[in-house]
Scaffold this motif. Sequence first.
Motif: not given
Lengths: 283, 350
Positions: A172, A179, A190, A194, B88, B91, B96, B99
């Motif tokens: 992740l 990204d 994140f 989460l 993710y 999301m 996803n 992003y």
Amino acid sequence: MKIKPLQIIAHIILIMGVLLMVVPIWISFASSSHESVTILTEGMKFHLGDQLTRNYNEVLNEKGGWSEEVTAAKMFINSFVMALGIATLKVIISAMSAYALVYFRFKLAVPIFWVIFITLLVPLEVRIFPSYKIVSDLGLTNSYTGLILPLVASATATFFFRQFYKTIPDELLESAKLDGANSWRFFIDFLVPLSKTMIAAMFIFMFVYGYSQYLWPLIMTTAEEYWTVVMGMKIIYTESYEGVALPRTAERFAYIILSMIPPVLVVVFLQKWFIKGLIQTEK
Amino acid sequence: MSFLELNKVTKVYPNGTKAVHETSMNVENGEFMVFVGPSGCGKSTLLRMIAGLEDITEGDINLDGKLINKVDPSERDVAMVFQNYALYPHMNVYNNLAYGLKNRGIDKQSIEQKVNDAAKLLQISEFLQRKPSMLSGGQRQRVAMGRAIVRNPKIFLFDEPLSNLDAKLRIQMRLEIKKLQQKVGVTSIFVTHDQVEAMTLADRLAVINNGIIEQLGTPIEIYNNPKSLFVAGFIGSPQMNFIDGELKNKTLFAEGFEIKNVQSDFNGEITLGIRPEHMSQSDSGLINLSVELVEQLGSDNLIYGELKNKKDFCYRCPGNQLIEKGSKISLNINDNNYYVFDKSSGNRVN
């Protein structure tokens, strides 16, 4: 559906537990709606009386303390501010320190974690004199900052966040890196979403912890305008019997009921998140 | 100059393990390259170095004419599909995909346009509002690929993306990946331990063992002309049969038979390799097999048996050719389709 004997026994135990919790609260509430005289002469009540608004109004707004300056309403606000500050900062600080410990693999991460963990052995009550000395040297006595600051670090919460972050798969993080997420974005985009159920749970615990602080505010505050609810509870019990007045038992019950409301509200409000997180298995 | 160039790339982990040894290779623009090898051979490490997720101990990586050794992963313009997809979880599918674009500061309208285009291409438009937990394995796989496609990267990296799917879906997704890559035309590197996946997907194939590229070439080249014992054993299913023997003055002596006029000047102990499909039955063949097990696949039959020296051996024959369990058959090698390897080094010698 057939009801098994085991289920009946389980339910009886559960119901007994519920009664054990609820009955004293109900008695306090019912008693708070009578006149003090009635309670003093007839004992505690199971049914509602007719003095409800009068008693609560009096408790909230009557000025008390030695200088007759502080009201219960003010004390509620103080406690609320203190608990809110402690809970919020504790959650933020522990989440961030756990993030540093888990994701920034510097050499001393493990020893530092254990040092943090060891602070569990030195709660505020143990280090109360040095803490007081520091806070008073900083000129923070009789202030919200002084009430909140020495309590904002939490080894427990750091530990729980650390354990949670460790369960998040490395992919992740790697995927987020590709990204274009930097470390700050990874935390905000994140880890925070989460761990929101974890955050809610920690917030509840820490709010109740902050709300029920007694010793620290007692030492910290000399000005009555910073008194907290828990301190008030002590004061209302040891209130001097001015002249030959009767002890104000009904008002005491009213005060107790009121003091329970803020933590209950926090739990009720955050429980929605809590349960939502439990239902949606997002991992 | 090639699109992606690896120049003597080496990876040594802090604990001293050498995962990749001085690997050099070129990948051309639009090419589908597959890294194949057993687990722990360094193929994933190599891929992760290209992605920027592992530091490069020594050597250079050039992408599109630019040295990227020290470039941050997010700046490399590479997209990666992970083994467990790494979607993710908090999301929805739309976010996803979006992003990475958001982080690049692209305006909302173009993001929407790109996400919708990618979703249409991958047929996931109807799931855009769903969370990954509400999707099936194949759909997740598509989302993971969508996330790579929307960014329109220079290179796609796939790290064993099919290994979490069941057999049927795996074959379907394999086809889809190949079709998609041909449609989009992006240079891709695909890591797998499955040789069938490797053979079917690759334009070119790199067979990796112990951190070294054993052979690089098109799937058919590698199948027809394996350079080493390892490659020969790894590529092809069922596996190539290996028989120990000795080569002396162009004559090969193996247990029970000999082959004359071997095209090799090598003398010494060798391993003879014969693919199960490169033989046919004959009355007086070289190899005598006592049949123990017959697997009928429909189109083919796989005959498993023992040689004289109790070594296992496999023969593949057309499905209409019936061979009974317990019978003895005799086989000839078709068109000298056999491979001779130096037993000690594993190198091909014929």
